[in-house]
Design a protein around this motif. Sequence first.
Motif, PDB file in Angstrom:
ATOM      1  N   LEU A 258       0.837  -1.206   0.000  1.00  0.00           N
ATOM      2  CA  LEU A 258       0.000   0.000   0.000  1.00  0.00           C
ATOM      3  C   LEU A 258       0.868   1.252   0.000  1.00  0.00           C
ATOM      4  CD1 LEU A 258      -2.874  -0.985   2.457  1.00  0.00           C
ATOM      5  CD2 LEU A 258      -3.060  -0.607  -0.008  1.00  0.00           C
ATOM      6  N   GLU A 259       1.946   1.226   0.762  1.00  0.00           N
ATOM      7  CA  GLU A 259       2.871   2.367   0.752  1.00  0.00           C
ATOM      8  C   GLU A 259       3.554   2.483  -0.606  1.00  0.00           C
ATOM      9  OE1 GLU A 259       4.175   2.328   5.479  1.00  0.00           O
ATOM     10  OE2 GLU A 259       5.164   0.990   4.048  1.00  0.00           O
TER      11      GLU A 259
ATOM     12  N   ARG B 293       4.751   4.921  -5.977  1.00  0.00           N
ATOM     13  CA  ARG B 293       5.088   4.518  -7.344  1.00  0.00           C
ATOM     14  C   ARG B 293       4.703   5.593  -8.353  1.00  0.00           C
ATOM     15  NH1 ARG B 293       3.595   3.947 -11.931  1.00  0.00           N
ATOM     16  NH2 ARG B 293       1.701   4.971 -11.196  1.00  0.00           N
ATOM     17  N   HIS B 294       5.683   6.053  -9.121  1.00  0.00           N
ATOM     18  CA  HIS B 294       5.452   6.972 -10.245  1.00  0.00           C
ATOM     19  C   HIS B 294       6.346   6.514 -11.398  1.00  0.00           C
ATOM     20  CE1 HIS B 294       3.371   9.395  -7.327  1.00  0.00           C
ATOM     21  NE2 HIS B 294       4.479   9.663  -6.668  1.00  0.00           N
TER      22      HIS B 294
ATOM     23  N   SER C  46       8.835  -1.509  -3.448  1.00  0.00           N
ATOM     24  CA  SER C  46       9.071  -1.799  -2.030  1.00  0.00           C
ATOM     25  C   SER C  46      10.516  -2.202  -1.773  1.00  0.00           C
ATOM     26  CB  SER C  46       8.127  -2.914  -1.556  1.00  0.00           C
ATOM     27  OG  SER C  46       8.526  -4.185  -2.031  1.00  0.00           O
ATOM     28  N   LEU C  47      11.232  -2.635  -2.826  1.00  0.00           N
ATOM     29  CA  LEU C  47      12.646  -2.987  -2.710  1.00  0.00           C
ATOM     30  C   LEU C  47      13.564  -1.800  -2.980  1.00  0.00           C
ATOM     31  CD1 LEU C  47      12.501  -6.400  -4.627  1.00  0.00           C
ATOM     32  CD2 LEU C  47      12.811  -6.092  -2.162  1.00  0.00           C
TER      33      LEU C  47
ATOM     34  N   ALA D 172      -6.363  -2.423  -1.389  1.00  0.00           N
ATOM     35  CA  ALA D 172      -6.930  -1.382  -0.523  1.00  0.00           C
ATOM     36  C   ALA D 172      -8.067  -1.892   0.340  1.00  0.00           C
ATOM     37  CB  ALA D 172      -7.398  -0.200  -1.368  1.00  0.00           C
ATOM     38  N   VAL D 173      -8.791  -2.909  -0.112  1.00  0.00           N
ATOM     39  CA  VAL D 173      -9.961  -3.393   0.636  1.00  0.00           C
ATOM     40  C   VAL D 173      -9.685  -4.751   1.273  1.00  0.00           C
ATOM     41  CG1 VAL D 173     -11.490  -2.109  -0.895  1.00  0.00           C
ATOM     42  CG2 VAL D 173     -11.105  -4.535  -1.314  1.00  0.00           C
ATOM     43  N   ASP D 174      -8.430  -5.116   1.392  1.00  0.00           N
ATOM     44  CA  ASP D 174      -8.054  -6.406   1.963  1.00  0.00           C
ATOM     45  C   ASP D 174      -8.751  -6.629   3.305  1.00  0.00           C
ATOM     46  OD1 ASP D 174      -6.582  -8.831   2.190  1.00  0.00           O
ATOM     47  OD2 ASP D 174      -5.241  -7.839   3.592  1.00  0.00           O
ATOM     48  N   GLY D 175      -9.360  -7.789   3.460  1.00  0.00           N
ATOM     49  CA  GLY D 175     -10.101  -8.103   4.678  1.00  0.00           C
ATOM     50  C   GLY D 175     -11.579  -7.824   4.598  1.00  0.00           C
TER      51      GLY D 175
END
Length: 233
Positions: A4-5, A10-11, A103-104, A224-227
Motif C-alpha cells: 500500500l505504501e 510509485r510513479h 518496495s525494494l 486497498a480493501v483487503d479483509g
Amino acid sequence: MNLLEAMELRHAVRDYTDEPLTADQTAALQEAIASANSRHGLDIQLVHDVPDALGGCPTHYGRFKNVRNLIALIGRDEPGADEADLDERAGYAGELLALTAVSLGLDTSWAVLHETADHEGCWTLGEGERMPAAIALGHGTRPGRPHRSKPADQLGAIENGDYADAPDWFHRGIEAVMLAPSALGKQPVRFTLLADGRTVRAEALEGVQAEICLGIAKLHFELAVDGTDFVWA
C-alpha cells in the motif's frame, strides 16, 4: 515498505542510471515472479543488468533511456479465451511485481513493446506465447511525478444509487484505483458496487490496452480493501 505504501510512492520513471540491482533485489524479484507465474499461469521473465533490456524493440509510447532491467510479462492465451484474458492477467500480476520492485527501493515504468518476437534474445517466447506488456525497472536518474486521475465518481459507481453513499471500503478501493497507472493516463476502467452491497463489477472501457489497465486497477482495489467481505461479479 508494504505494498500500500509502494502504491502511494510509485510513479513512472523512464530514465535510469547504470547502478545494478543488488543480489537481494534480484532474488526477491525472482521469487515474486515464480509465485506470479504459478498463480496466474504465466511465463514472466526477469531481464537484468544488460545494456539494453528492451531488446531493441520500439515502445508503443514513452521515451525510455538506459533500461538495463525489465520484467517481461509473457503468457499464453487460454484455449477458448480472447486476448483480454491474458492482458488482464498480465496487468494484475505485473502491477504486483511493479509494487514489489518499488518496495525494494527501485523505480519502475510500464511499457508496451512492438516486435517482441524479433528481439535480441533478452527473453524467450515459447510457442503460442506473446508479451502484452513489460515493466522497466532500476534506479531512476530523477524521481517520478504523480499523474493526474479521473475523479473518483467517474471510476466508481453504485448500482441504482449515488457514489457518495457507497460504504467506506468501496471508497478506499476507488481511491486506490485512482493511483493505478494506465496507458496514456486514460484510466479506461469502471467499478460498480451492485445492489447486494458486496459484489463489485469491474469493467474495461474503450481505450488503449484497456484490459491491461483493468488488471492493474483490480489489484489496487483488492490491496486497498483487503479483509473486506466482497466478491467480483
